[in-house]
Motif scaffolding. Structure first.
Motif, PDB file in Angstrom:
ATOM      1  N   ALA A  86      42.813  28.781  40.845  1.00  0.00           N
ATOM      2  CA  ALA A  86      41.354  27.990  40.332  1.00  0.00           C
ATOM      3  C   ALA A  86      40.165  28.879  40.316  1.00  0.00           C
ATOM      4  O   ALA A  86      39.378  28.915  39.496  1.00  0.00           O
ATOM      5  CB  ALA A  86      41.441  26.741  41.024  1.00  0.00           C
ATOM      6  N   CYS A  87      40.117  29.558  41.529  1.00  0.00           N
ATOM      7  CA  CYS A  87      38.763  30.353  41.831  1.00  0.00           C
ATOM      8  C   CYS A  87      38.946  31.560  40.732  1.00  0.00           C
ATOM      9  O   CYS A  87      37.774  31.857  39.951  1.00  0.00           O
ATOM     10  CB  CYS A  87      39.019  31.078  43.058  1.00  0.00           C
ATOM     11  SG  CYS A  87      38.639  30.125  44.500  1.00  0.00           S
ATOM     12  N   VAL A  88      39.931  32.132  40.265  1.00  0.00           N
ATOM     13  CA  VAL A  88      39.953  33.215  39.104  1.00  0.00           C
ATOM     14  C   VAL A  88      39.486  32.538  38.025  1.00  0.00           C
ATOM     15  O   VAL A  88      38.571  33.107  37.417  1.00  0.00           O
ATOM     16  CB  VAL A  88      41.164  33.800  39.225  1.00  0.00           C
ATOM     17  CG1 VAL A  88      41.290  34.772  38.090  1.00  0.00           C
ATOM     18  CG2 VAL A  88      41.401  34.612  40.468  1.00  0.00           C
ATOM     19  N   GLY A  89      40.107  31.330  37.688  1.00  0.00           N
ATOM     20  CA  GLY A  89      39.611  30.758  36.483  1.00  0.00           C
ATOM     21  C   GLY A  89      38.250  30.474  36.405  1.00  0.00           C
ATOM     22  O   GLY A  89      37.449  30.636  35.406  1.00  0.00           O
ATOM     23  N   PHE A  90      37.576  29.945  37.367  1.00  0.00           N
ATOM     24  CA  PHE A  90      36.298  29.830  37.453  1.00  0.00           C
ATOM     25  C   PHE A  90      35.398  30.912  37.321  1.00  0.00           C
ATOM     26  O   PHE A  90      34.509  31.048  36.589  1.00  0.00           O
ATOM     27  CB  PHE A  90      35.931  28.974  38.728  1.00  0.00           C
ATOM     28  CG  PHE A  90      34.481  28.934  39.181  1.00  0.00           C
ATOM     29  CD1 PHE A  90      33.927  27.758  38.598  1.00  0.00           C
ATOM     30  CD2 PHE A  90      33.640  29.644  39.771  1.00  0.00           C
ATOM     31  CE1 PHE A  90      32.420  27.645  38.808  1.00  0.00           C
ATOM     32  CE2 PHE A  90      32.416  29.449  40.212  1.00  0.00           C
ATOM     33  CZ  PHE A  90      31.726  28.320  39.521  1.00  0.00           C
ATOM     34  N   MET A  91      35.835  31.857  38.030  1.00  0.00           N
ATOM     35  CA  MET A  91      35.160  33.078  38.001  1.00  0.00           C
ATOM     36  C   MET A  91      35.096  33.881  36.479  1.00  0.00           C
ATOM     37  O   MET A  91      33.847  34.132  36.198  1.00  0.00           O
ATOM     38  CB  MET A  91      35.646  34.259  38.805  1.00  0.00           C
ATOM     39  CG  MET A  91      34.928  34.115  40.243  1.00  0.00           C
ATOM     40  SD  MET A  91      35.476  35.500  41.116  1.00  0.00           S
ATOM     41  CE  MET A  91      34.879  36.771  40.479  1.00  0.00           C
ATOM     42  N   GLY A 112      34.359  47.189  38.800  1.00  0.00           N
ATOM     43  CA  GLY A 112      33.774  46.455  37.908  1.00  0.00           C
ATOM     44  C   GLY A 112      34.592  45.633  36.734  1.00  0.00           C
ATOM     45  O   GLY A 112      33.882  44.972  35.748  1.00  0.00           O
ATOM     46  N   MET A 113      35.691  45.708  36.920  1.00  0.00           N
ATOM     47  CA  MET A 113      36.600  44.807  36.124  1.00  0.00           C
ATOM     48  C   MET A 113      37.431  43.732  36.876  1.00  0.00           C
ATOM     49  O   MET A 113      38.489  44.050  37.687  1.00  0.00           O
ATOM     50  CB  MET A 113      37.924  45.668  35.447  1.00  0.00           C
ATOM     51  CG  MET A 113      37.125  46.896  34.585  1.00  0.00           C
ATOM     52  SD  MET A 113      36.341  46.084  33.209  1.00  0.00           S
ATOM     53  CE  MET A 113      37.778  45.713  32.186  1.00  0.00           C
ATOM     54  N   LEU A 114      37.137  42.584  36.778  1.00  0.00           N
ATOM     55  CA  LEU A 114      37.727  41.310  37.307  1.00  0.00           C
ATOM     56  C   LEU A 114      39.189  41.247  36.985  1.00  0.00           C
ATOM     57  O   LEU A 114      40.209  41.209  37.870  1.00  0.00           O
ATOM     58  CB  LEU A 114      37.011  40.042  36.746  1.00  0.00           C
ATOM     59  CG  LEU A 114      36.048  39.576  37.521  1.00  0.00           C
ATOM     60  CD1 LEU A 114      35.588  38.302  36.790  1.00  0.00           C
ATOM     61  CD2 LEU A 114      35.930  39.603  39.043  1.00  0.00           C
ATOM     62  N   SER A 136      20.060  38.865  43.478  1.00  0.00           N
ATOM     63  CA  SER A 136      20.363  38.125  44.805  1.00  0.00           C
ATOM     64  C   SER A 136      21.204  36.943  44.499  1.00  0.00           C
ATOM     65  O   SER A 136      22.004  36.592  45.333  1.00  0.00           O
ATOM     66  CB  SER A 136      18.568  37.587  45.071  1.00  0.00           C
ATOM     67  OG  SER A 136      18.324  36.603  44.337  1.00  0.00           O
ATOM     68  N   THR A 137      21.084  36.534  43.328  1.00  0.00           N
ATOM     69  CA  THR A 137      22.141  35.407  43.121  1.00  0.00           C
ATOM     70  C   THR A 137      23.679  35.940  42.991  1.00  0.00           C
ATOM     71  O   THR A 137      24.460  35.286  43.776  1.00  0.00           O
ATOM     72  CB  THR A 137      22.049  34.770  41.521  1.00  0.00           C
ATOM     73  OG1 THR A 137      20.894  34.764  41.082  1.00  0.00           O
ATOM     74  CG2 THR A 137      22.209  33.151  41.709  1.00  0.00           C
ATOM     75  N   THR A 138      23.834  37.013  42.300  1.00  0.00           N
ATOM     76  CA  THR A 138      25.145  37.651  42.308  1.00  0.00           C
ATOM     77  C   THR A 138      25.421  37.785  43.560  1.00  0.00           C
ATOM     78  O   THR A 138      27.059  37.645  43.915  1.00  0.00           O
ATOM     79  CB  THR A 138      25.130  38.888  41.494  1.00  0.00           C
ATOM     80  OG1 THR A 138      24.214  38.744  40.250  1.00  0.00           O
ATOM     81  CG2 THR A 138      26.360  39.453  41.097  1.00  0.00           C
ATOM     82  N   PHE A 139      24.968  38.535  44.522  1.00  0.00           N
ATOM     83  CA  PHE A 139      25.329  38.923  45.878  1.00  0.00           C
ATOM     84  C   PHE A 139      25.850  37.476  46.603  1.00  0.00           C
ATOM     85  O   PHE A 139      26.755  37.413  47.219  1.00  0.00           O
ATOM     86  CB  PHE A 139      24.303  39.629  46.583  1.00  0.00           C
ATOM     87  CG  PHE A 139      24.851  40.306  47.711  1.00  0.00           C
ATOM     88  CD1 PHE A 139      25.517  41.438  47.527  1.00  0.00           C
ATOM     89  CD2 PHE A 139      24.905  39.679  48.869  1.00  0.00           C
ATOM     90  CE1 PHE A 139      26.052  42.175  48.634  1.00  0.00           C
ATOM     91  CE2 PHE A 139      25.628  40.502  50.105  1.00  0.00           C
ATOM     92  CZ  PHE A 139      25.996  41.689  50.082  1.00  0.00           C
ATOM     93  N   ALA A 140      25.024  36.619  46.467  1.00  0.00           N
ATOM     94  CA  ALA A 140      25.187  35.299  47.157  1.00  0.00           C
ATOM     95  C   ALA A 140      26.586  34.709  46.713  1.00  0.00           C
ATOM     96  O   ALA A 140      27.144  34.312  47.529  1.00  0.00           O
ATOM     97  CB  ALA A 140      24.034  34.384  46.966  1.00  0.00           C
ATOM     98  N   ILE A 141      26.657  34.725  45.334  1.00  0.00           N
ATOM     99  CA  ILE A 141      28.222  34.254  44.807  1.00  0.00           C
ATOM    100  C   ILE A 141      29.204  35.116  45.519  1.00  0.00           C
ATOM    101  O   ILE A 141      30.188  34.226  45.914  1.00  0.00           O
ATOM    102  CB  ILE A 141      28.152  34.377  43.374  1.00  0.00           C
ATOM    103  CG1 ILE A 141      27.037  33.356  42.630  1.00  0.00           C
ATOM    104  CG2 ILE A 141      29.554  34.040  42.911  1.00  0.00           C
ATOM    105  CD1 ILE A 141      26.893  33.377  41.254  1.00  0.00           C
ATOM    106  N   TYR A 174      32.063  35.156  31.719  1.00  0.00           N
ATOM    107  CA  TYR A 174      32.313  35.429  30.543  1.00  0.00           C
ATOM    108  C   TYR A 174      31.863  34.179  29.577  1.00  0.00           C
ATOM    109  O   TYR A 174      31.577  34.374  28.152  1.00  0.00           O
ATOM    110  CB  TYR A 174      33.833  35.511  30.037  1.00  0.00           C
ATOM    111  CG  TYR A 174      34.229  37.015  30.561  1.00  0.00           C
ATOM    112  CD1 TYR A 174      33.992  38.014  29.964  1.00  0.00           C
ATOM    113  CD2 TYR A 174      34.577  37.203  32.313  1.00  0.00           C
ATOM    114  CE1 TYR A 174      34.282  39.363  30.649  1.00  0.00           C
ATOM    115  CE2 TYR A 174      34.757  38.181  32.613  1.00  0.00           C
ATOM    116  CZ  TYR A 174      34.786  39.538  31.724  1.00  0.00           C
ATOM    117  OH  TYR A 174      34.980  40.738  32.310  1.00  0.00           O
ATOM    118  N   LYS A 175      31.527  33.064  30.036  1.00  0.00           N
ATOM    119  CA  LYS A 175      31.285  31.852  28.968  1.00  0.00           C
ATOM    120  C   LYS A 175      29.856  31.254  29.474  1.00  0.00           C
ATOM    121  O   LYS A 175      29.274  30.888  28.533  1.00  0.00           O
ATOM    122  CB  LYS A 175      32.173  30.720  29.340  1.00  0.00           C
ATOM    123  CG  LYS A 175      33.674  31.204  28.825  1.00  0.00           C
ATOM    124  CD  LYS A 175      33.832  31.445  27.390  1.00  0.00           C
ATOM    125  CE  LYS A 175      35.302  31.943  26.936  1.00  0.00           C
ATOM    126  NZ  LYS A 175      35.220  32.713  25.664  1.00  0.00           N
TER     127      LYS A 175
END
Lengths: 300, 429
Positions: A159-164, A244-246, A199-204, A169-170
């Protein structure tokens, strides 16, 4: 046959745990290029968040409600770890973008501070977190009896991966993040507030580390030095997968989990670990940038 | 992003700030935790603050790093013992003043701090150590300065330094009786699991010999790296081997992962009981009592013991450090070894190492875990062996104990099956 199937599941399960601890790092290190040595401590914060939520449930709610603490602990740990991540970015990391070695040292120091903080607040010994009752015991699938907690972790990670993937990407904000990470100047000239995106990215990323912490309370110890046990694995997964590649992180976590389990099964735990590292060295010889590599024209 | 010089300077300042903070955090762990040390024990930074009427004693445990979770509690009980001794007039009429150093879970640091304590502070004795690695790091230092080290933890045996007093169990005071008990009560097919370092491997060599001699079978022997966290494969092997019982020499955090995953896999204590030698009351708290309930441990002491000495000790410990604190075997050993040393000094009439060593033979103390007595020959103590079963509340219930204190036999000389062992070990050293 049964033994083989069980080992396959064990490999998948180990892979899912590796993926979970590496997800946050795939963002902070993979996307942002910050060598975040405090990643393990963000995991620890998530674990202690679960502990605190559990204590609150034990103290203030009737016993029947107890198992639900886990459902609350997941978002709570995400928010708490994200908050600490945001703080870390604000105070230290934003001054160190583009200087990976400096950020390595600084985040390592921040990690030590967080460890000592946990020791001061919760004491040096490990604390216990009781697993929720609906995750206890085993589930029969065909002829295999599989621990319920492992199956839950597998689904949660999926679920986490799907969400990411969906997010990066969307959604607009996800695409903004990728734009900034791939070409900061151009993104900035197009009117994106790169500072806020950072800052958002790091927090996520930190938030996902927190979720990993809560999940790890199901299967491992909860103490101030919890993070140190996982930090190497997390970096290993991200580096092998390709920074850099999920999708690379996903592939490498499952691959390492699978091979680790197989090697451990045919030899033993210490030797299995050695073999996995030999394999990783070979893979990195063959693909120095990791399994998956983002081709760009920008000069790093 | 481009960096102007001022920007760089700013970040540099930040890093410096961070590291100072980190350093403070580490260094100040003494003073942070000093809040919960007994109020009336005066601590000294170094020996210069002391006058003629005071004796400095060294306390050297890991107060930071991975071993801090175990060793801080031993430090606490040692301070408690020092407070008691001072309340009763001190040693040779002088007050004991602890000088606390942090070994930081790092073996070279142990050696260096021990050197500092012996040379600069001139302490007559160091109470400290936990892992065998830290003991082995301090050994050449105390031998070089002819100092004394009192060591509180059970260990693999096969050692007798003239400058170390071993207050934890030797193998014949913990492991050997536990194996006897297991084979009598639980079955002959034994699965060995341990952490991959010196103590489990040496201990299991002896276990192999003993089990073979008694007609049992070691169905499998597995080691995992320290800090190992995934036990699914091991558990799959356990299922396949289907042993009567598991003998567990895992150390530290791995125990938590192992027991949680064993529980999740649906293997209960009724089906395959696990007997551990490194899981005491504090570790049970971290594992979660519902997970480990019904499994066994072998020690010389449990918090639940009903002796007068113990009830008083537990009361005092919790009064000083908090009601939620638990005590365990190494904590008790840390407590009584300070008393043993004090009695030996009284007997010798001086803190001189050679005199104290001579006087130590036969020194007795009514410890919380039953009477203990120093054996002057190998400098271990005789103590009672106890097997306990974990209860719902996280305490152990004693299910077996030796009739009387067991004499220490670190080289297992009393056992025929162990005849080949000590040579192997000495060779490896």
């Amino acid at each position: 046959m049964e033994a083989i199937l069980l080992q396959l599941f064990n490999g998948l399960s180990l892979g899912s745990i590796l993926l979970l601890i590496a997800l946050g790092l795939a963002i902070t290190f993979g996307l942002m290029n910050v060598i975040n040595m405090a990643h393990g401590e963000l995991i620890m914060i998530g674990a202690y968040a679960a502990y605190v939520v559990q204590l609150l449930f034990l103290t203030y709610l009737p016993e029947g409600m107890f198992s639900w603490y886990f459902i609350f602990a997941l978002p709570a740990s995400f928010l708490l770890a994200a908050f600490f991540g945001w703080l870390l970015e604000l105070s230290v990391i934003r001054h160190l973008y583009g200087r990976p070695l400096d950020s390595l040292l600084a985040t390592f120091g921040a990690g030590l501070i967080l460890q000592q903080l946990a020791r001061t607040i919760f004491g040096a010994p490990n604390v216990g977190v009781q697993s929720p009752t609906f995750l206890a015991g085993t589930i029969e699938i065909f002829t295999l009896s599989i621990p319920a907690s492992r199956l839950f972790i597998l689904l949660l990670v999926a679920a986490c991966v799907g969400f990411m993937f969906y997010y990066f990407y969307k959604t607009k904000s996800g695409m903004r993040i990728r734009a900034v990470m791939q070409n900061r100047k151009m993104a900035s000239s197009l009117g994106i507030n790169t500072r806020r995106v950072d800052s958002t990215t790091f927090a996520i990323g930190a938030g996902f580390a927190g979720v990993a912490g809560t999940v790890l309370t199901l299967i491992g110890p909860i103490g101030p030095t919890l993070g140190t046990a996982y930090i190497v694995d997390a970096f290993m997964v991200v580096v092998v997968g390709g920074v850099g590649m999920l999708i690379g992180t996903v592939a490498s976590a499952l691959g390492i989990g699978m091979f680790n389990t197989i090697f451990e099964y045919v030899t033993n735990a210490s030797m299995g670990r050695v073999l996995v590292f030999i394999l990783i060295i070979l893979v990195l010889q063959w693909r120095p940038n990791g399994l998956f590599h983002l081709r760009t024209r920008s000069l790093d | 992003m481009c960096f102007t010089p001022s920007n760089k300077a700013l970040s540099f300042v930040f890093i410096c700030f961070l590291f100072t903070l980190a350093a403070c955090q580490d260094g100040s762990s003494d003073s942070v935790e000093a809040e919960d040390t007994p109020a009336d024990v005066q601590e000294a930074e170094d020996a210069e603050d002391l006058d003629e009427e005071q004796i400095p004693v060294g306390i050297l445990h890991s107060l930071s790093g991975t071993m801090a979770m175990s060793e801080t509690s031993v430090r606490d009980s040692e301070l408690l013992a020092i407070e008691e001794i001072n309340d009763n007039g001190g040693v040779l009429g002088k007050e004991l003043v602890p000088i606390i150093e942090d070994g930081a879970s790092d073996w070279p640091t142990f050696a260096e701090r021990a050197d500092k304590l012996l040379q600069e502070d001139e302490v007559p004795v160091i109470f400290g150590g936990w892992t065998s690695a830290s003991r082995k790091a301090m050994q050449p230092v105390v031998e070089g300065h002819n100092g004394l080290l009192f060591y509180p933890v059970q260990y693999e045996g096969m050692e007798a330094s003239p400058n170390i007093f071993y207050n934890g169990a030797a193998p014949n005071q913990q492991i050997t009786p536990a194996i006897d008990w297991l084979m009598e009560e639980k079955g002959d097919d034994i699965f060995l699991i341990g952490s991959d370092y010196v103590f489990p491997r040496i201990a299991n060599q002896a276990v192999n010999e003993q089990v073979e001699d008694a007609g049992g079978t070691i169905v499998e022997e597995q080691y995992t790296p320290l800090d190992h966290t995934d036990y699914n494969t091991i558990i799959a092997r356990i299922r396949e081997a289907d042993p009567d019982v598991i003998f567990n020499t895992l150390n530290g955090d791995s125990n938590v992962a192992f027991f949680k995953q064993l529980y999740d896999a649906g293997i209960t204590a009724d089906e395959i009981p696990v007997l551990s030698v490194s899981v005491a009351e504090e570790e049970v708290q971290g594992i979660g009592s519902e997970v480990i309930e019904g499994h066994y441990a072998s020690w010389n002491y449990y918090q639940s013991l009903g002796t007068d000495e113990n009830i008083e000790f537990v009361e005092r410990f919790q009064e000083t450090y908090g009601e939620d604190r638990v005590v365990g075997d190494p904590i008790e050993a840390g407590y009584f070894m300070v008393h043993l040393w004090a009695k030996a000094v009284e007997e010798a009439g001086t803190t001189d190492t050679d005199e104290v060593r001579k006087a130590a033979d036969g020194i007795e103390f009514a410890a919380p875990g039953g009477p203990v007595e120093i054996n002057g020959e190998n400098q271990h103590v005789s103590k009672t062996v106890r097997i306990g079963e974990v209860q719902e509340d996280g305490q152990f219930e004693q299910v077996w104990k030796s009739d009387e204190p067991v004499e220490p036999d670190p080289f297992l000389e009393e056992y025929d099956w162990a005849s080949g062992l000590s040579e192997i070990v000495t060779d490896e050293d």
